[in-house]
Design a protein around this motif. Structure first.
Motif, short mmCIF file in Angstrom:
data_model
loop_
_atom_site.label_atom_id
_atom_site.label_comp_id
_atom_site.label_asym_id
_atom_site.label_seq_id
_atom_site.Cartn_x
_atom_site.Cartn_y
_atom_site.Cartn_z
N GLU A 46 4.45 46.06 -20.04
CA GLU A 46 3.28 46.82 -20.47
C GLU A 46 3.61 47.54 -21.78
N CYS A 48 3.09 50.36 -24.47
CA CYS A 48 2.54 51.72 -24.58
C CYS A 48 2.91 52.31 -25.94
N MET A 102 -6.55 50.38 -32.46
CA MET A 102 -7.23 49.89 -31.25
C MET A 102 -8.06 48.64 -31.53
N LYS A 106 -4.40 46.02 -27.80
CA LYS A 106 -4.89 46.60 -26.55
C LYS A 106 -3.71 47.11 -25.73
N ARG A 108 -1.46 49.25 -23.01
CA ARG A 108 -1.71 49.71 -21.65
C ARG A 108 -1.91 51.21 -21.63
N GLY A 109 -1.21 51.86 -22.56
CA GLY A 109 -1.35 53.30 -22.66
C GLY A 109 -1.14 53.78 -24.09
N MET A 186 -11.39 51.30 -24.48
CA MET A 186 -10.49 50.74 -23.46
C MET A 186 -10.49 51.68 -22.25
N CYS A 189 -7.24 52.23 -20.39
CA CYS A 189 -6.04 52.63 -21.14
C CYS A 189 -5.60 54.02 -20.68
#
Ligand SMILES: [Zn+2]
Length: 320
Positions: A46, A48, A102, A106, A108-109, A186, A189
């Motif tokens: 993921e 971030c 953005m 994309k 995840r965080g 998102m 997110c």
């Protein structure tokens, strides 16, 4: 929104091909970095982003240096964060960077970094200064608090509570603004925030008084709080993260998660201590952690701590 347990390193550096064997499922990195997004995709981690908000090169942008009580730009060192928040052009630039990132990626965080007034806290002897007393910030404060004061000394002597609240509100409102920009694009997110790691009472309330980070007021914007638990740098024991977690219920709203970022310099003791805490960290970030995963013994130590934390978190979830 349910928030997954994420574990992994913060920072650059290649990770071994079998990184997932060690309990790692995410990595955090500076900015919307194309190469690191690609590496995450390849390793099924993921991605971030650490997104820089109120930090600037003061040599290049002297207009952003907050003004201190003596009407002069504040003293600052290499790690200083915080800017004069009346500098609207710079705020526009931050927002444009966030929107552009953005559009392309994309994550995840997104963890908002330097979401504070000015200072630095990765030290055992902080140089704490009140700011910003430029003309525009004072006018904004007077308008917010409906008071008539122009001198910094008068503000601090007669309106210190209003001044602190003004600054905390300002940071919380900007956090909410960024969070809404993220969630509108998102919705899933995770929005995190890196936090000054001091409890509300330490250094005479500097968490709110100087850095203007109020856990309650930030709660609308922030899903995950990440205090910077850098033990050696801050002159603390390796048990600091564990102690912090065990006190956190006193000031972190109970519907919000805490995910520590620990320093590679304090590894593995600080992680092992944190993993033993009765109040679990909701995942872990390991600052400058990538090199440690090339040493199988150190990587296995990470895996064992991840397993311990996952088991604590399961217990926490079933207790509700
Ligand atoms: Zn200002």
């Amino acid at each position: 929104m349910s928030i997954p347990l994420l574990f992994g390193p913060y920072g650059s550096g290649e990770l071994p091909a079998n990184i997932k064997d060690y309990g790692v499922n995410a990595r955090w990195f500076h900015g919307f970095n194309e190469a690191t997004f690609a590496a995450c995709e390849e390793q099924k981690l993921e991605a971030c982003v650490e997104f820089q908000t109120f930090r600037a090169d003061f040599q290049k942008h002297p207009n952003l240096i907050p003004i201190g009580i003596d009407h002069k730009p504040i003293r600052y060192g290499r790690l200083v964060q915080g800017i004069c928040l009346s500098q609207k052009d710079y705020l526009t630039q931050i927002e444009e960077e966030l929107l552009a990132g953005m559009k392309q990626f994309k994550p995840r965080g997104i963890w908002l970094d330097y979401l504070t007034y000015a200072g630095w806290f990765e030290t055992s002897q902080p140089d704490l200064q009140e700011s910003c007393f430029c003309r525009d910030c004072i006018a904004d404060f007077c308008n917010f608090a409906a008071v008539d004061a122009t001198a910094p000394e008068e503000i601090l002597a007669s309106y210190s509570e209003e001044w602190k609240n003004y600054k905390c509100r300002k940071i919380a409102d900007l956090a909410l603004h960024y969070s809404r920009l993220i969630k509108a694009r998102m919705p899933e997110c995770i929005v995190g925030a890196y936090m000054c790691p001091w409890t509300p009472d330490e250094f005479n309330g500097a968490l709110t008084r100087i850095f203007a980070q109020n856990y309650q007021w930030l709660a609308e914007a922030i899903d995950v709080y990440t205090p910077l638990i850098y033990c050696s740098k801050s002159g603390r024991s390796r048990g600091w993260g564990r102690e912090w977690l065990e006190q956190s219920a006193e000031f972190v709203p109970d519907h919000r998660k805490v995910q520590l970022i620990l320093d590679g310099l304090d590894y593995p003791e600080s992680l092992e201590e944190a993993a033993a805490s009765d109040v679990p960290s909701w995942g872990i970030q390991l600052y400058a952690g990538a090199p440690l995963f090339h040493d199988p013994d150190k990587a296995l130590a990470f895996k064992h701590s991840v397993e311990a934390i996952r088991s604590h978190c399961r217990n926490e979830e079933t207790s509700f």
